[in-house]
Design an enzyme around this catalytic site. Structure first.
Site, short mmCIF file in Angstrom:
data_model
loop_
_atom_site.label_atom_id
_atom_site.label_comp_id
_atom_site.label_asym_id
_atom_site.label_seq_id
_atom_site.Cartn_x
_atom_site.Cartn_y
_atom_site.Cartn_z
N ASP A 147 0.86 -1.18 0.00
CA ASP A 147 0.00 0.00 0.00
C ASP A 147 0.91 1.24 0.00
O ASP A 147 1.46 1.60 -1.03
CB ASP A 147 -0.91 -0.09 1.23
CG ASP A 147 -2.01 0.95 1.25
OD1 ASP A 147 -2.41 1.42 0.18
OD2 ASP A 147 -2.50 1.28 2.34
N ASP A 186 -7.91 -8.30 6.04
CA ASP A 186 -8.99 -8.06 7.01
C ASP A 186 -9.47 -6.62 7.00
O ASP A 186 -8.81 -5.72 6.50
CB ASP A 186 -8.48 -8.35 8.43
CG ASP A 186 -7.52 -7.25 8.92
OD1 ASP A 186 -6.58 -6.92 8.19
OD2 ASP A 186 -7.74 -6.71 10.02
#
Ligand code: IMP
Ligand code: MG
Length: 228
Positions: free
Chosen positions: A155, A211
């Site tokens: 990311d 998650d």
């Protein structure tokens, strides 16, 4: 690499299986009492499949073939970043027929981030705090080894930069990164991954190990979660 298929919503049956079901229509997302009966309405997130289990399986097999070719005749160690990379690592490693061992490192990079709905900054709430904390150290020395660092998603790059430095201090023979997903538009620190599964757009995804607040890791597909 296979292209990203047109998105589809998860069918109700599948949502029900994962517990995303309204037990009672209360009009609010908290337990309430109706007469003598207690009812709970679970929040129903909108999950849209971005990468199906078949697309993932096909791409993971291709990545495994690349690793097998690049390290033919050598030993390797897969280092998984807990917890998100656990499912990817187990699928990937089982398709690499080389002499291989495993280790795992645990890091926490997001701390107690607020949910986008709690934070007026919205999307910014997903950003790494920039502070990486080791929650589980490596069990073995990486010195002189062929290390494949296995991560679920790249990311901002802050987490992998930190782990990469930590591993390089061990003086491995080689260090390569295998990341299943990559969000290049979110990068804050440059990082090079040798093996990348899928570049994806800037969206928050869950499933296949990923998650949101520790949930949805067991979804077999990778889904975009709206209004988490
Ligand atoms: P980075 O330090 O910003 O590169 O963050 C990497 C870590 O953030 C990953 O290992 C994931 O645990 C988490 N992460 C980043 N984007 C997502 C996402 O879309 N879904 C779930 N976890 C994410
Ligand atoms: Mg992770």
């Amino acid at each position: 690499m296979s292209g990203i298929r047109k998105s589809k919503k998860l069918p109700f049956r599948e949502l029900a299986f994962y517990g995303y079901v309204e037990i009672a229509a209360t009009g609010r997302n908290r337990p309430f009492r109706s007469g003598s009966i207690s009812c709970i309405k679970f929040f129903v997130p909108e999950l849209t499949v971005l990468l199906s289990r078949d697309q993932i399986a096909q791409r993971v097999a291709e990545m495994a073939a690349d690793i097998t070719r690049d390290f033919a005749g050598q030993s390797i160690i897969f280092v998984g970043v807990l917890k998100g990379a656990a499912i990817f690592l187990s699928d990937l490693a089982r398709q690499v027929p080389l002499d291989a061992t495993f280790d795992f490192i645990g890091v926490s990079s997001y701390g107690n981030r607020p949910t986008p709905s709690e934070d007026p900054a919205g999307h910014a709430a997903w950003d790494s705090l920039g502070e990486v904390r080791v929650t589980k150290d490596l069990d073995q020395s990486m010195t002189g080894r062929n290390v494949i660092l296995v991560e679920d998603i790249l990311d901002t790059g802050l987490t992998l930069n930190y782990i990469q430095k930590l591993l390089l201090a061990h003086q491995p023979k080689t260090l390569r990164i295998a990341a299943l997903l990559d969000k290049p538009s979110r990068r804050k620190q440059p990082i090079h991954a040798h093996y990348v599964g899928f570049p994806i757009p800037d969206a928050y995804v869950v499933g296949y190990g990923l998650d949101y607040a520790e949930r949805y890791r067991n979804l077999p597909d990778i889904c975009v979660i709206a209004n988490p």
